[in-house]
Design a protein around this motif. Structure first.
Motif, PDB file in Angstrom:
ATOM      1  N   LEU A  27     -19.402  18.115   6.143  1.00 47.60           N
ATOM      2  CA  LEU A  27     -19.244  17.240   7.303  1.00 47.60           C
ATOM      3  C   LEU A  27     -18.651  18.002   8.483  1.00 47.60           C
ATOM      4  CD1 LEU A  27     -19.474  14.361   8.421  1.00 47.60           C
ATOM      5  CD2 LEU A  27     -17.159  13.958   7.567  1.00 47.60           C
ATOM      6  N   ALA A  28     -17.626  18.795   8.227  1.00 46.38           N
ATOM      7  CA  ALA A  28     -17.001  19.572   9.298  1.00 46.38           C
ATOM      8  C   ALA A  28     -17.977  20.594   9.873  1.00 46.38           C
ATOM      9  CB  ALA A  28     -15.744  20.261   8.766  1.00 46.38           C
ATOM     10  N   SER A  29     -18.746  21.239   9.023  1.00 46.77           N
ATOM     11  CA  SER A  29     -19.719  22.225   9.499  1.00 46.77           C
ATOM     12  C   SER A  29     -20.818  21.563  10.318  1.00 46.77           C
ATOM     13  CB  SER A  29     -20.335  22.959   8.319  1.00 46.77           C
ATOM     14  OG  SER A  29     -19.358  23.678   7.625  1.00 46.77           O
ATOM     15  N   ALA A  30     -21.300  20.419   9.864  1.00 40.70           N
ATOM     16  CA  ALA A  30     -22.353  19.716  10.603  1.00 40.70           C
ATOM     17  C   ALA A  30     -21.845  19.263  11.972  1.00 40.70           C
ATOM     18  CB  ALA A  30     -22.849  18.523   9.793  1.00 40.70           C
ATOM     19  N   LEU A  31     -20.592  18.819  12.043  1.00 42.18           N
ATOM     20  CA  LEU A  31     -20.027  18.419  13.329  1.00 42.18           C
ATOM     21  C   LEU A  31     -19.873  19.625  14.247  1.00 42.18           C
ATOM     22  CD1 LEU A  31     -18.746  16.153  15.076  1.00 42.18           C
ATOM     23  CD2 LEU A  31     -16.548  17.000  14.231  1.00 42.18           C
ATOM     24  N   VAL A  77     -21.363   7.768   2.198  1.00 46.73           N
ATOM     25  CA  VAL A  77     -20.985   7.907   3.607  1.00 46.73           C
ATOM     26  C   VAL A  77     -20.942   9.374   4.011  1.00 46.73           C
ATOM     27  CG1 VAL A  77     -19.093   7.554   5.247  1.00 46.73           C
ATOM     28  CG2 VAL A  77     -19.778   5.704   3.726  1.00 46.73           C
ATOM     29  N   LEU A  78     -20.383  10.224   3.170  1.00 51.75           N
ATOM     30  CA  LEU A  78     -20.331  11.653   3.500  1.00 51.75           C
ATOM     31  C   LEU A  78     -21.727  12.240   3.657  1.00 51.75           C
ATOM     32  CD1 LEU A  78     -17.420  13.038   1.278  1.00 51.75           C
ATOM     33  CD2 LEU A  78     -17.485  12.883   3.766  1.00 51.75           C
ATOM     34  N   LEU A  79     -22.599  11.954   2.696  1.00 50.68           N
ATOM     35  CA  LEU A  79     -23.955  12.500   2.768  1.00 50.68           C
ATOM     36  C   LEU A  79     -24.748  11.926   3.941  1.00 50.68           C
ATOM     37  CD1 LEU A  79     -24.838  12.645  -1.017  1.00 50.68           C
ATOM     38  CD2 LEU A  79     -24.153  14.527   0.484  1.00 50.68           C
ATOM     39  N   ALA A  80     -24.557  10.650   4.231  1.00 47.25           N
ATOM     40  CA  ALA A  80     -25.258  10.039   5.357  1.00 47.25           C
ATOM     41  C   ALA A  80     -24.777  10.623   6.689  1.00 47.25           C
ATOM     42  CB  ALA A  80     -25.061   8.528   5.346  1.00 47.25           C
ATOM     43  N   LEU A  81     -23.481  10.834   6.814  1.00 45.95           N
ATOM     44  CA  LEU A  81     -22.957  11.421   8.043  1.00 45.95           C
ATOM     45  C   LEU A  81     -23.444  12.850   8.240  1.00 45.95           C
ATOM     46  CD1 LEU A  81     -19.281  10.102   8.122  1.00 45.95           C
ATOM     47  CD2 LEU A  81     -21.133   9.532   9.688  1.00 45.95           C
ATOM     48  N   VAL A  82     -23.441  13.629   7.171  1.00 40.89           N
ATOM     49  CA  VAL A  82     -23.920  15.013   7.262  1.00 40.89           C
ATOM     50  C   VAL A  82     -25.395  15.027   7.670  1.00 40.89           C
ATOM     51  CG1 VAL A  82     -24.432  17.087   5.929  1.00 40.89           C
ATOM     52  CG2 VAL A  82     -22.216  15.988   5.691  1.00 40.89           C
ATOM     53  N   ALA A  84     -27.073  12.712   9.266  1.00 43.12           N
ATOM     54  CA  ALA A  84     -27.218  12.226  10.640  1.00 43.12           C
ATOM     55  C   ALA A  84     -26.804  13.283  11.654  1.00 43.12           C
ATOM     56  CB  ALA A  84     -26.395  10.953  10.831  1.00 43.12           C
ATOM     57  N   LEU A  85     -25.700  13.967  11.392  1.00 43.33           N
ATOM     58  CA  LEU A  85     -25.248  15.004  12.323  1.00 43.33           C
ATOM     59  C   LEU A  85     -26.224  16.166  12.386  1.00 43.33           C
ATOM     60  CD1 LEU A  85     -21.414  15.058  11.542  1.00 43.33           C
ATOM     61  CD2 LEU A  85     -22.515  14.237  13.623  1.00 43.33           C
ATOM     62  N   LEU A  86     -26.746  16.579  11.253  1.00 43.00           N
ATOM     63  CA  LEU A  86     -27.705  17.679  11.252  1.00 43.00           C
ATOM     64  C   LEU A  86     -29.021  17.273  11.918  1.00 43.00           C
ATOM     65  CD1 LEU A  86     -27.120  19.318   7.767  1.00 43.00           C
ATOM     66  CD2 LEU A  86     -26.391  20.134  10.017  1.00 43.00           C
ATOM     67  N   ALA A  87     -29.453  16.041  11.686  1.00 47.06           N
ATOM     68  CA  ALA A  87     -30.678  15.570  12.343  1.00 47.06           C
ATOM     69  C   ALA A  87     -30.486  15.487  13.852  1.00 47.06           C
ATOM     70  CB  ALA A  87     -31.077  14.206  11.782  1.00 47.06           C
ATOM     71  N   ALA A  88     -29.320  15.016  14.277  1.00 44.24           N
ATOM     72  CA  ALA A  88     -29.047  14.926  15.710  1.00 44.24           C
ATOM     73  C   ALA A  88     -28.977  16.307  16.345  1.00 44.24           C
ATOM     74  CB  ALA A  88     -27.740  14.174  15.948  1.00 44.24           C
ATOM     75  N   SER A  89     -28.366  17.264  15.661  1.00 41.08           N
ATOM     76  CA  SER A  89     -28.290  18.603  16.242  1.00 41.08           C
ATOM     77  C   SER A  89     -29.668  19.251  16.283  1.00 41.08           C
ATOM     78  CB  SER A  89     -27.298  19.477  15.465  1.00 41.08           C
ATOM     79  OG  SER A  89     -27.742  19.685  14.146  1.00 41.08           O
ATOM     80  N   GLY A  90     -30.519  18.940  15.322  1.00 41.96           N
ATOM     81  CA  GLY A  90     -31.870  19.463  15.349  1.00 41.96           C
ATOM     82  C   GLY A  90     -32.706  18.863  16.465  1.00 41.96           C
ATOM     83  N   GLN A  91     -32.503  17.584  16.739  1.00 43.90           N
ATOM     84  CA  GLN A  91     -33.259  16.903  17.789  1.00 43.90           C
ATOM     85  C   GLN A  91     -32.738  17.231  19.183  1.00 43.90           C
ATOM     86  OE1 GLN A  91     -36.052  15.025  17.580  1.00 43.90           O
ATOM     87  NE2 GLN A  91     -36.093  15.584  15.425  1.00 43.90           N
ATOM     88  N   LEU A  92     -31.425  17.376  19.320  1.00 42.31           N
ATOM     89  CA  LEU A  92     -30.821  17.574  20.623  1.00 42.31           C
ATOM     90  C   LEU A  92     -30.657  19.036  20.999  1.00 42.31           C
ATOM     91  CD1 LEU A  92     -28.054  14.842  20.378  1.00 42.31           C
ATOM     92  CD2 LEU A  92     -30.242  14.694  21.558  1.00 42.31           C
ATOM     93  N   GLY A  93     -30.847  19.914  20.036  1.00 42.83           N
ATOM     94  CA  GLY A  93     -30.668  21.332  20.294  1.00 42.83           C
ATOM     95  C   GLY A  93     -31.809  21.911  21.103  1.00 42.83           C
ATOM     96  N   PRO A  94     -31.598  23.145  21.537  1.00 43.16           N
ATOM     97  CA  PRO A  94     -32.659  23.789  22.305  1.00 43.16           C
ATOM     98  C   PRO A  94     -33.882  24.023  21.456  1.00 43.16           C
ATOM     99  CG  PRO A  94     -30.908  25.345  21.785  1.00 43.16           C
ATOM    100  CD  PRO A  94     -30.436  23.991  21.348  1.00 43.16           C
TER     101      PRO A  94
END
Length: 98
Positions: A27-31, A77-82, A84-94
């Protein structure tokens, strides 16, 4: 085959320990990845901000893993948050295109 080992107190403690250490780290790494990707600060400052926030999130995840919440909810919750964060970083990243 029965799953009687799941009801043992040792399994519960081991699962909570793994959720705290591995789940909290994930979770910390994904954030950190998400914040380094989306912050509009210079690259070095964005990475530093992501890493600093990840420490607080890791501590919160460790504390929450040992709270009186069901194991299934903690892991879900931990797996869902991880995810979601990874999907968001993949979508919002360059983009990866040149």
């Amino acid at each position: 085959m029965t799953l009687s080992f799941i009801a043992r107190p040792g399994f519960s403690l081991l699962s909570r320990l793994l959720a705290a250490v591995l789940g909290g780290y994930a979770l910390a790494s994904a954030l950190a990845v998400l914040l380094a990707t989306v912050l509009s600060a210079p690259r070095a400052e964005a990475v530093l901000a992501g890493i600093q926030w990840s420490f607080a999130v890791y501590v919160a995840a460790v504390i929450w893993a040992f709270s009186p919440v069901s194991l299934a909810r903690i892991w879900a919750v931990l797996l869902a948050l991880v995810a979601a964060l990874l999907a968001a970083s993949g979508q919002l990243g360059p983009g990866t295109g040149g």
